[in-house]
Design a protein around this motif. Structure first.
Motif, PDB file in Angstrom:
ATOM      1  N   UNK A  29      -3.385  -0.042  44.676  1.00  6.95           N
ATOM      2  CA  UNK A  29      -3.353   0.370  43.275  1.00  6.95           C
ATOM      3  C   UNK A  29      -4.403  -0.376  42.463  1.00  6.95           C
ATOM      4  N   UNK A  30      -4.698   0.179  41.298  1.00  2.00           N
ATOM      5  CA  UNK A  30      -5.581  -0.458  40.313  1.00  2.00           C
ATOM      6  C   UNK A  30      -4.887  -0.393  38.957  1.00  2.00           C
ATOM      7  N   UNK A  31      -4.779  -1.531  38.298  1.00  3.03           N
ATOM      8  CA  UNK A  31      -4.221  -1.613  36.946  1.00  3.03           C
ATOM      9  C   UNK A  31      -5.308  -2.138  36.009  1.00  3.03           C
ATOM     10  N   UNK A  32      -5.277  -1.674  34.771  1.00  3.38           N
ATOM     11  CA  UNK A  32      -6.234  -2.139  33.756  1.00  3.38           C
ATOM     12  C   UNK A  32      -5.507  -2.569  32.494  1.00  3.38           C
ATOM     13  N   UNK A  33      -5.973  -3.643  31.884  1.00  2.00           N
ATOM     14  CA  UNK A  33      -5.507  -4.073  30.574  1.00  2.00           C
ATOM     15  C   UNK A  33      -6.545  -3.654  29.541  1.00  2.00           C
ATOM     16  N   UNK A  34      -6.083  -2.995  28.489  1.00  2.00           N
ATOM     17  CA  UNK A  34      -6.993  -2.520  27.441  1.00  2.00           C
ATOM     18  C   UNK A  34      -6.205  -2.288  26.161  1.00  2.00           C
ATOM     19  N   UNK A  35      -6.905  -2.145  25.066  1.00  2.00           N
ATOM     20  CA  UNK A  35      -6.286  -1.806  23.781  1.00  2.00           C
ATOM     21  C   UNK A  35      -6.594  -0.343  23.472  1.00  2.00           C
ATOM     22  N   UNK A  36      -5.548   0.442  23.236  1.00  2.00           N
ATOM     23  CA  UNK A  36      -5.787   1.851  22.900  1.00  2.00           C
ATOM     24  C   UNK A  36      -6.568   1.979  21.600  1.00  2.00           C
ATOM     25  N   UNK A  37      -6.275   1.077  20.699  1.00  2.00           N
ATOM     26  CA  UNK A  37      -6.958   1.090  19.398  1.00  2.00           C
ATOM     27  C   UNK A  37      -7.003  -0.342  18.877  1.00  2.00           C
ATOM     28  N   UNK A  38      -7.907  -0.600  17.966  1.00  2.00           N
ATOM     29  CA  UNK A  38      -7.923  -1.896  17.299  1.00  2.00           C
ATOM     30  C   UNK A  38      -6.935  -1.867  16.142  1.00  2.00           C
ATOM     31  N   UNK A  39      -6.458  -3.022  15.707  1.00  2.00           N
ATOM     32  CA  UNK A  39      -5.601  -3.042  14.520  1.00  2.00           C
ATOM     33  C   UNK A  39      -6.296  -2.358  13.345  1.00  2.00           C
ATOM     34  N   UNK A  40      -5.505  -1.756  12.490  1.00  2.00           N
ATOM     35  CA  UNK A  40      -6.056  -0.983  11.380  1.00  2.00           C
ATOM     36  C   UNK A  40      -7.059  -1.808  10.570  1.00  2.00           C
ATOM     37  N   UNK A  41      -8.220  -1.217  10.351  1.00  2.00           N
ATOM     38  CA  UNK A  41      -9.243  -1.849   9.530  1.00  2.00           C
ATOM     39  C   UNK A  41     -10.205  -2.736  10.278  1.00  2.00           C
ATOM     40  N   UNK A  42      -9.913  -3.056  11.549  1.00  2.00           N
ATOM     41  CA  UNK A  42     -10.776  -3.952  12.316  1.00  2.00           C
ATOM     42  C   UNK A  42     -11.946  -3.189  12.930  1.00  2.00           C
ATOM     43  N   UNK A  43     -13.086  -3.847  13.018  1.00  2.79           N
ATOM     44  CA  UNK A  43     -14.298  -3.212  13.542  1.00  2.79           C
ATOM     45  C   UNK A  43     -14.634  -3.661  14.960  1.00  2.79           C
ATOM     46  N   UNK A  44     -14.033  -4.757  15.420  1.00  2.00           N
ATOM     47  CA  UNK A  44     -14.290  -5.249  16.776  1.00  2.00           C
ATOM     48  C   UNK A  44     -13.137  -6.153  17.192  1.00  2.00           C
ATOM     49  N   UNK A  45     -13.031  -6.385  18.492  1.00  2.42           N
ATOM     50  CA  UNK A  45     -12.094  -7.366  19.022  1.00  2.42           C
ATOM     51  C   UNK A  45     -12.856  -8.417  19.803  1.00  2.42           C
ATOM     52  N   UNK A  46     -12.284  -9.606  19.901  1.00  2.00           N
ATOM     53  CA  UNK A  46     -12.906 -10.709  20.639  1.00  2.00           C
ATOM     54  C   UNK A  46     -11.921 -11.189  21.702  1.00  2.00           C
ATOM     55  N   UNK A  47     -12.359 -11.202  22.946  1.00  6.25           N
ATOM     56  CA  UNK A  47     -11.493 -11.569  24.066  1.00  6.25           C
ATOM     57  C   UNK A  47     -11.254 -13.081  24.098  1.00  6.25           C
ATOM     58  N   UNK A  48      -9.996 -13.466  24.202  1.00  5.90           N
ATOM     59  CA  UNK A  48      -9.668 -14.879  24.414  1.00  5.90           C
ATOM     60  C   UNK A  48      -8.414 -14.956  25.280  1.00  5.90           C
ATOM     61  N   UNK A  49      -8.274 -16.064  25.975  1.00  8.92           N
ATOM     62  CA  UNK A  49      -7.082 -16.308  26.767  1.00  8.92           C
ATOM     63  C   UNK A  49      -7.303 -16.373  28.262  1.00  8.92           C
ATOM     64  N   UNK A  50      -8.469 -15.955  28.736  1.00  9.44           N
ATOM     65  CA  UNK A  50      -8.678 -15.914  30.181  1.00  9.44           C
ATOM     66  C   UNK A  50      -8.562 -17.293  30.807  1.00  9.44           C
ATOM     67  N   UNK A  51      -9.106 -18.301  30.147  1.00  8.15           N
ATOM     68  CA  UNK A  51      -9.030 -19.650  30.681  1.00  8.15           C
ATOM     69  C   UNK A  51      -7.614 -20.193  30.730  1.00  8.15           C
ATOM     70  N   UNK A  52      -6.736 -19.717  29.863  1.00 10.95           N
ATOM     71  CA  UNK A  52      -5.316 -20.093  29.917  1.00 10.95           C
ATOM     72  C   UNK A  52      -4.577 -19.266  30.954  1.00 10.95           C
ATOM     73  N   UNK A  53      -4.986 -18.007  31.097  1.00  8.18           N
ATOM     74  CA  UNK A  53      -4.265 -17.092  31.977  1.00  8.18           C
ATOM     75  C   UNK A  53      -4.387 -17.471  33.453  1.00  8.18           C
ATOM     76  N   UNK A  54      -5.562 -17.840  33.876  1.00 11.20           N
ATOM     77  CA  UNK A  54      -5.779 -18.076  35.311  1.00 11.20           C
ATOM     78  C   UNK A  54      -4.840 -19.144  35.879  1.00 11.20           C
ATOM     79  N   UNK A  55      -4.688 -20.312  35.255  1.00 14.59           N
ATOM     80  CA  UNK A  55      -3.740 -21.283  35.813  1.00 14.59           C
ATOM     81  C   UNK A  55      -2.307 -20.759  35.857  1.00 14.59           C
ATOM     82  N   UNK A  56      -1.928 -19.948  34.875  1.00 16.37           N
ATOM     83  CA  UNK A  56      -0.585 -19.378  34.863  1.00 16.37           C
ATOM     84  C   UNK A  56      -0.396 -18.411  36.024  1.00 16.37           C
ATOM     85  N   UNK A  57      -1.427 -17.633  36.324  1.00 13.76           N
ATOM     86  CA  UNK A  57      -1.341 -16.710  37.455  1.00 13.76           C
ATOM     87  C   UNK A  57      -1.319 -17.467  38.780  1.00 13.76           C
TER      88      UNK A  57
END
Length: 432
Positions: A29-57
């Motif tokens: 299987x293949x799973x993807x994490x994504x945002x269907x839409x940005x919060x109302x009024x926002x023009x971009x998103x910035x990715x954060x959390x990967x460095x915290x996520x890896x040790x947890x995984x």
């Protein structure tokens, strides 16, 4: 290190048990994490959390304690308990580098493996990426509004104690200069900063005695809070005690636009021309932009950054986009087939995608693994054949975020509400 396997929704295990029982748990299987839409009024998103996520995984595993609890909670069957005793992640994970920009639909993270192992990671992945990316996206807008003036993250008292550490890390990645949270400094290397609260003044008979005690401890390279009683009087007392070499004053109340101007004039009159002015008090990107013309040297932001401004989640989802049907009659695994939801307002795009970008920011997804000429694939390897790989440190992610924000055109950097900004281009095999 304690297992992170129970930082998970129960339905992951009820689904897993049914798959163990009917044998589909081993299908690829293949799973993807994504945002269907940005919060109302926002023009971009910035990715954060990967460095915290890896040790947890890496700590996602099942011992008898976890399995015993799952059995007692009727979350799994006995056959699933046996499956979990042998469980370990054997798949692969790719992701956008921490500090990257994203838009609606952009695959932030892709997990490939058997359906059982991929599915179990959903809650933990979304918990970290949704929280940290919401903080970073809000903080990035405040950084843009501050236009080079330093921002201190001061929101620890407004959120869960562990979320406060993550929020400080995410805000620093987005461009904040420092945090008041000492654990974030200790664990992630975020520069720390702090002054004093009104209690320090109220605890002494006079404001002068409070200022004198702080100066005696830290010298003039400190910031005095001058609005406990009367701001002009507080400023005069601060300079009388510390002298014109005082590093900074902080104002935490009133009309900051007016008060900053009056404070600057008074400091200059007193010869403290080098004393800086920091302001706090329910700041966000809109207030910071409103204060752009005031003689303010820095901002302290609490609630509105630690809670992700008015959007406490990035709205990311984790969806199955491709799966096979096990072993075919020839004894070989059957090909992956795209799958996608068709629900109203929750539709997804099926198929395992390769995400590429051109130097001007155009983003392309392809289903056949191709990369259009002139584009560069943007996902990095996070795990390969079950082995987790080093990812960027918070400091490196901060550098990536600075490059990302610098690359945004003026239209996308506007603080006023607007639609998600995205340059896109169709190519053969494009998934969009």
């Amino acid at each position: 290190m304690a297992s992170t396997a129970l930082l998970t929704d129960m339905y992951e295990f009820t689904m897993l048990s049914a798959m163990v029982e009917d044998g589909t748990v081993h299908h690829q299987a293949v799973f993807e994490a994504f945002a269907r839409r940005l919060p109302e009024g926002r023009r971009f998103g910035l990715v954060a959390g990967l460095g915290r996520l890896v040790p947890l995984l890496e700590d996602f595993r099942f011992g008898e304690e976890e399995i015993g609890f799952l059995l007692s909670a009727s979350a799994i069957t006995e056959a699933t308990a046996d499956y979990l005793r042998q469980w370990r992640f054997t798949g692969s994970i790719t992701a956008l580098p921490e500090g990257s920009l994203y838009w609606p639909g952009t695959p932030l993270l892709t997990v490939r493996g058997n359906v059982g192992e991929c599915m179990l990671l959903e809650t933990l992945i979304l918990s970290v990426l949704n929280h940290d990316s919401a903080i970073a996206s809000a903080a990035a807008r405040m950084v843009i509004a501050a236009n080079g003036r330093p921002l201190i993250e001061m929101g620890s008292r407004r959120v869960h104690e562990e979320a406060a550490v993550a929020a400080a890390r995410a805000a620093w990645i987005a461009g904040f200069a420092s945090t008041s949270n000492l654990a974030a400094g200790h664990l992630h290397g975020v520069p720390v900063a702090g002054t004093a609260a009104h209690a320090a003044t109220l605890a002494r008979p006079t404001e002068r005695e409070a200022f004198a005690a702080q100066i005696a401890s830290y010298g003039t390279a400190t910031t005095l809070l001058v609005d406990t009683y009367d701001i002009p009087t507080g400023i005069r007392t601060a300079i009388e005690v510390a002298g014109p070499e005082l590093a900074a004053i902080r104002i935490d109340s009133g009309d900051l636009l007016v008060m900053a101007g009056e404070a600057r004039a008074l400091l200059d009159e007193l010869g403290a021309t080098g004393t800086k002015i920091t302001v706090t008090s329910d700041l966000d990107e809109y207030v910071i932009e409103h204060l752009a013309g005031a003689p303010i040297d820095g901002y302290g932001v609490g609630t509105r950054v630690a809670t992700g401004s008015d959007h406490p989640t990035a709205g990311m989802v984790y969806k199955l986009v491709a799966v096979n049907d096990g072993i075919g009659e020839d004894g070989a695994p059957t090909p992956l087939r795209p799958v996608a939801k068709a629900s109203a307002d929750k539709a997804s795009v099926g198929g395992s995608k390769t995400v590429s970008r051109f130097p001007d920011g155009r983003e392309v997804w392809t289903l056949d693994g191709s990369v259009p000429p002139g584009a560069v694939p943007v996902h990095i390897d996070v795990a390969r054949d079950g082995a987790f790989l080093p990812v960027a440190s918070a400091a490196e992610a901060r550098e990536e975020a600075a490059r990302s924000l610098e690359s945004l055109p003026a239209q996308a950097r506007r603080i006023s509400s607007g639609t998600a900004f995205r340059i896109s281009e169709k190519h053969e095999g494009d998934a969009r």
